[in-house]
Design an enzyme around this catalytic site. Structure first.
Site, PDB file in Angstrom:
ATOM      1  CG  HIS A  86      -3.496  16.560  -7.540  1.00  0.00           C
ATOM      2  ND1 HIS A  86      -3.346  15.557  -8.460  1.00  0.00           N
ATOM      3  CD2 HIS A  86      -3.931  15.940  -6.415  1.00  0.00           C
ATOM      4  CE1 HIS A  86      -3.679  14.391  -7.924  1.00  0.00           C
ATOM      5  NE2 HIS A  86      -4.033  14.608  -6.664  1.00  0.00           N
ATOM      6  CG  HIS A 110      -5.339  14.196  -1.831  1.00  0.00           C
ATOM      7  ND1 HIS A 110      -6.369  13.398  -2.278  1.00  0.00           N
ATOM      8  CD2 HIS A 110      -4.345  14.092  -2.751  1.00  0.00           C
ATOM      9  CE1 HIS A 110      -6.008  12.824  -3.421  1.00  0.00           C
ATOM     10  NE2 HIS A 110      -4.792  13.236  -3.731  1.00  0.00           N
ATOM     11  CG  ASP A 143      -0.945  13.587  -5.253  1.00  0.00           C
ATOM     12  OD1 ASP A 143      -2.061  13.601  -4.694  1.00  0.00           O
ATOM     13  OD2 ASP A 143      -0.395  12.541  -5.635  1.00  0.00           O
ATOM     14  CG  HIS A 163      -0.254  12.375  -9.766  1.00  0.00           C
ATOM     15  ND1 HIS A 163      -0.514  11.446 -10.751  1.00  0.00           N
ATOM     16  CD2 HIS A 163      -1.281  12.256  -8.883  1.00  0.00           C
ATOM     17  CE1 HIS A 163      -1.616  10.795 -10.475  1.00  0.00           C
ATOM     18  NE2 HIS A 163      -2.102  11.273  -9.348  1.00  0.00           N
TER      19      HIS A 163
END
Length: 346
Positions: free
Chosen positions: A14, A16, A248, A175
Site C-alpha cells: 500500500h 502513495h 500507506d 491500514h
C-alpha cells in the site's frame, strides 16, 4: 544478541507515489529498499481505467532512478461507472493487480469513490470470478459516526454485506487500526487479508493531540487508543500469514500538512525498514520480520516472493534528514521518536 539479519527484499502492499514533481521526488525513497509496491490510484483525476493505469505506470517507470529495480503493481480506482469488462481485461493483461474501494469522502482524493454499492455489484462479481483482490479503505463517512469508530462501523455496515453478497471475493482490509479490524481479518478465511502500516505500530492518538497538535502524525484512518496500537504490534510480529506490510506512505508537501486544515498522511518510505526492525526486535520477533515484509503479501497476491536479499545491520544511530526536498516542496519524514539503529544494506 542479533546484530544483522538477511531477508528477501521487501514489498510495500500500500503506497502513495503521487504524480509529477512529487512522484519524482519520493520514488527513490521506495525503490532504495522495496522491490514492488501496490500503487494507490487516488490521483486527480483518479486512475479508473486500464488505459489510465498503463499511462500512470509509464510515468512511474520514467521517473525511476538510474539502475533501480522496481515493479509498480497497478490498481484501479473503483467508481460507480467502472466497467467490469475493462477490469477483466486489465487484470488479464497482467497490468492491474487489484481494485481499490474508497468510500466517497473517506480520505485524500476520494470524492470519486462509491456511495451506492449496488452500482458496483457487477464489478465485484467479476473480480470474485477472476480472483482479483479488492483493496478497501475501511471507514464509513457518515458524519454521525465518530471518527475513532469509523473502521469498526464500516466492517458491520459495509464490508460484511459486500462479502456476503459476493462469495469468493478476495479482500484486503488496508491500514487496519483497531482490534475490531484485526479480529475481522482473522475470521475472514483464506480470501481475507489485512495490511498494517509502520506508523500505526508506533503512534496512538495521544501522539497527535496531547501537548500540541502534531500534523505530521495525522493520518487516515486516524491513530486510535493505545490498546489498539498494542494489538496491531502483536498482529504484525505474531507470524500470522493474513497480515503484511502496507506502509500507506503518503507524501504531502509540508505547506499542505502544516496548515489550518492539514492533509492526512505520514511519509514513512525512507525509514520504514529501520523502524520495523526496531519494533520486531523489541517484541523478540526478528525471525518473523521477513514473513511480514516479504512473504505474506506475495502469498496472498499469488505472486512469487523476491529472490534478491537485503541485509539489516545494527550499528550507530542512523542519521537521516528531517525532510526530503522535492519539486513540489519539502516533505517531512515520519519521526518515530527514538533512535534508529538498524541500517539497510542492499
Amino acid at each position: 544478541m542479533t546484530q544483522s539479519l538477511t531477508i528477501r527484499r521487501p514489498d510495500d502492499w500500500h503506497l502513495h507515489l503521487r504524480d509529477g514533481a512529487m512522484l519524482e521526488g519520493v520514488l527513490p525513497e521506495t525503490t532504495r529498499h522495496f522491490a514492488r509496491a501496490i500503487v494507490m490510484p487516488n490521483l486527480v483525476p483518479p486512475v479508473v481505467t486500464g488505459a489510465e493505469a498503463a499511462a500512470y505506470r509509464e510515468r512511474i517507470m520514467a521517473a525511476l532512478p538510474a539502475g533501480a529495480r522496481f515493479e509498480p503493481l497497478m490498481v484501479l480506482y473503483l467508481t460507480e461507472t467502472t466497467d467490469p469488462a475493462d477490469v477483466r481485461a486489465a487484470a488479464a493483461s497482467g497490468l492491474v493487480k487489484a481494485v481499490k474501494l474508497y468510500p466517497a469522502g473517506a480520505t485524500t482524493n476520494s470524492a470519486s469513490g462509491v456511495r451506492d454499492f449496488d452500482r458496483v455489484r457487477g464489478v465485484l462479481e467479476t473480480m470474485a470470478e477472476i480472483g482479483l483482490p479488492l483493496c478497501v479503505h475501511g471507514e464509513v463517512t457518515d458524519p454521525a459516526v465518530d471518527i475513532f469508530d469509523r473502521e469498526a462501523v464500516f466492517l458491520e455496515r459495509v464490508l460484511e454485506p459486500i462479502r456476503r453478497a459476493t462469495p469468493g471475493l478476495r479482500v484486503v482490509l488496508e491500514h487496519v487500526t483497531t482490534r475490531d479490524g484485526l479480529d475481522y481479518v482473522r475470521g475472514g478465511g483464506p480470501d481475507m487479508a489485512g495490511t498494517l502500516t509502520t506508523h500505526h505500530l508506533i503512534i496512538n492518538r495521544n501522539h497527535i493531540l496531547a501537548g500540541g497538535i502534531r500534523p505530521h502524525y495525522y493520518c487516515l484512518p486516524v491513530a486510535k487508543r493505545e490498546t489498539h496500537r498494542l494489538a496491531l504490534r502483536e498482529a504484525a510480529t505474531g507470524g500470522e500469514g493474513c497480515f503484511f506490510l502496507g506502509t500507506d506512505s503518503a507524501p504531502h508537501a509540508d505547506a499542505a500538512k502544516e496548515s489550518a486544515c492539514g492533509c492526512a498522511g505520514c511519509f514513512t518510505a525512507t525509514n520504514t525498514l529501520s523502524i520495523l526492525a526496531h519494533v520486531f526486535e523489541e517484541e523478540g520477533a526478528l525471525d518473523r520480520l521477513e514473513g511480514f515484509v516479504a512473504l505474506n503479501g506475495p502469498a496472498f497476491y499469488r505472486l512469487p516472493p523476491n529472490e534478491e536479499r537485503i541485509t539489516l545491520r545494527k550499528g550507530e544511530p542512523l542519521v537521516l534528514p528531517a525532510r526530503i526536498e522535492t519539486g513540489a516542496g519539502p516533505v517531512t519524514l515520519f519521526d518515530p521518536g527514538f533512535p534508529l539503529l538498524w541500517h539497510v544494506e542492499s
